[in-house]
Design a protein around this motif. Sequence first.
Motif, PDB file in Angstrom:
ATOM      1  N   ASP A  98      38.739  55.448  18.604  1.00 54.91           N
ATOM      2  CA  ASP A  98      39.828  54.625  19.140  1.00 54.91           C
ATOM      3  C   ASP A  98      39.773  53.151  18.781  1.00 54.91           C
ATOM      4  O   ASP A  98      40.798  52.463  18.830  1.00 54.91           O
ATOM      5  CB  ASP A  98      39.877  54.754  20.670  1.00 54.91           C
ATOM      6  CG  ASP A  98      40.112  56.179  21.121  1.00 54.91           C
ATOM      7  OD1 ASP A  98      40.900  56.889  20.457  1.00 54.91           O
ATOM      8  OD2 ASP A  98      39.497  56.589  22.131  1.00 54.91           O
ATOM      9  N   PRO A 100      39.987  49.838  16.764  1.00 52.04           N
ATOM     10  CA  PRO A 100      40.559  49.427  15.480  1.00 52.04           C
ATOM     11  C   PRO A 100      39.472  48.957  14.509  1.00 52.04           C
ATOM     12  O   PRO A 100      38.588  48.181  14.869  1.00 52.04           O
ATOM     13  CB  PRO A 100      41.501  48.280  15.856  1.00 52.04           C
ATOM     14  CG  PRO A 100      41.843  48.527  17.292  1.00 52.04           C
ATOM     15  CD  PRO A 100      40.588  49.096  17.896  1.00 52.04           C
ATOM     16  N   ASP A 161      46.919  47.754  17.917  1.00 52.72           N
ATOM     17  CA  ASP A 161      47.574  48.812  18.686  1.00 52.72           C
ATOM     18  C   ASP A 161      47.163  50.212  18.280  1.00 52.72           C
ATOM     19  O   ASP A 161      47.529  51.185  18.957  1.00 52.72           O
ATOM     20  CB  ASP A 161      49.102  48.689  18.560  1.00 52.72           C
ATOM     21  CG  ASP A 161      49.634  47.398  19.176  1.00 52.72           C
ATOM     22  OD1 ASP A 161      48.960  46.863  20.075  1.00 52.72           O
ATOM     23  OD2 ASP A 161      50.711  46.931  18.745  1.00 52.72           O
ATOM     24  N   SER A 162      46.443  50.366  17.166  1.00 52.48           N
ATOM     25  CA  SER A 162      46.004  51.681  16.722  1.00 52.48           C
ATOM     26  C   SER A 162      44.682  51.534  15.984  1.00 52.48           C
ATOM     27  O   SER A 162      44.355  50.448  15.509  1.00 52.48           O
ATOM     28  CB  SER A 162      47.061  52.333  15.819  1.00 52.48           C
ATOM     29  OG  SER A 162      47.267  51.556  14.662  1.00 52.48           O
TER      30      SER A 162
END
Length: 218
Positions: A98, A100, A161-162
């Motif tokens: 998870d 980044p 965000d990712s």
Amino acid sequence: MPMHVIYGGTFDPVHHGHLRLALEISDRLGVDYVSLVPCHIPPHRGQTGASSSQRLELLRLAVAGEPQLRIDDRELSREGASYTADTLRQLRAELGPDEPLVMVVGTDAFAGFDRWREWQQIPGLAHVVVVRRPGPALDPSSEPARLLAERGVESPEALHDSPCGCVLELDPPLLDVSATGIRERIGDGRSPRYLVPDSVWTEIRRQGLYGACPDGNF
């Protein structure tokens, strides 16, 4: 969530252009630090001018006292050529699925991205930040241009965000310094002072690297 950023290269030798760019990336992406990852054996160029252990020592001298710059020497402990996909897989296993993860590359290197080993796997492991450099634009019909068109984002915030999969172009101010030019300058008997940190130049002379004449009057 924190974001992990790596900036790899031969750093042969490390110079102010490398260091200033890494600080700019840290500030632009809003991270506490950038990890400099010296490669052991570069797969896309000839033999380095200094050994991996010598280049690592110069890096350590260069970043001493700068909290925004750290060194990750994992590639130096692996046998054979240093492949980015291997490094990213190892980091992804450590960071988990998870967090980044970002790798930094210049436009010149990104133009040949589709010639990297396992390049198709890289967007599934990390984001790619492409630092614009002077020179020709990407060939619109090339795989790197297609990757940028499909995965490009407009702001650093999108990278938070990712965990992976985005490509961001940045245009930070660049110092016009090259390691090749520095090696040539040293080999010609000229000083690279103010192109590299003083501590790095002192160590280059002490060890006689890149054809430097050892000089006791530091």
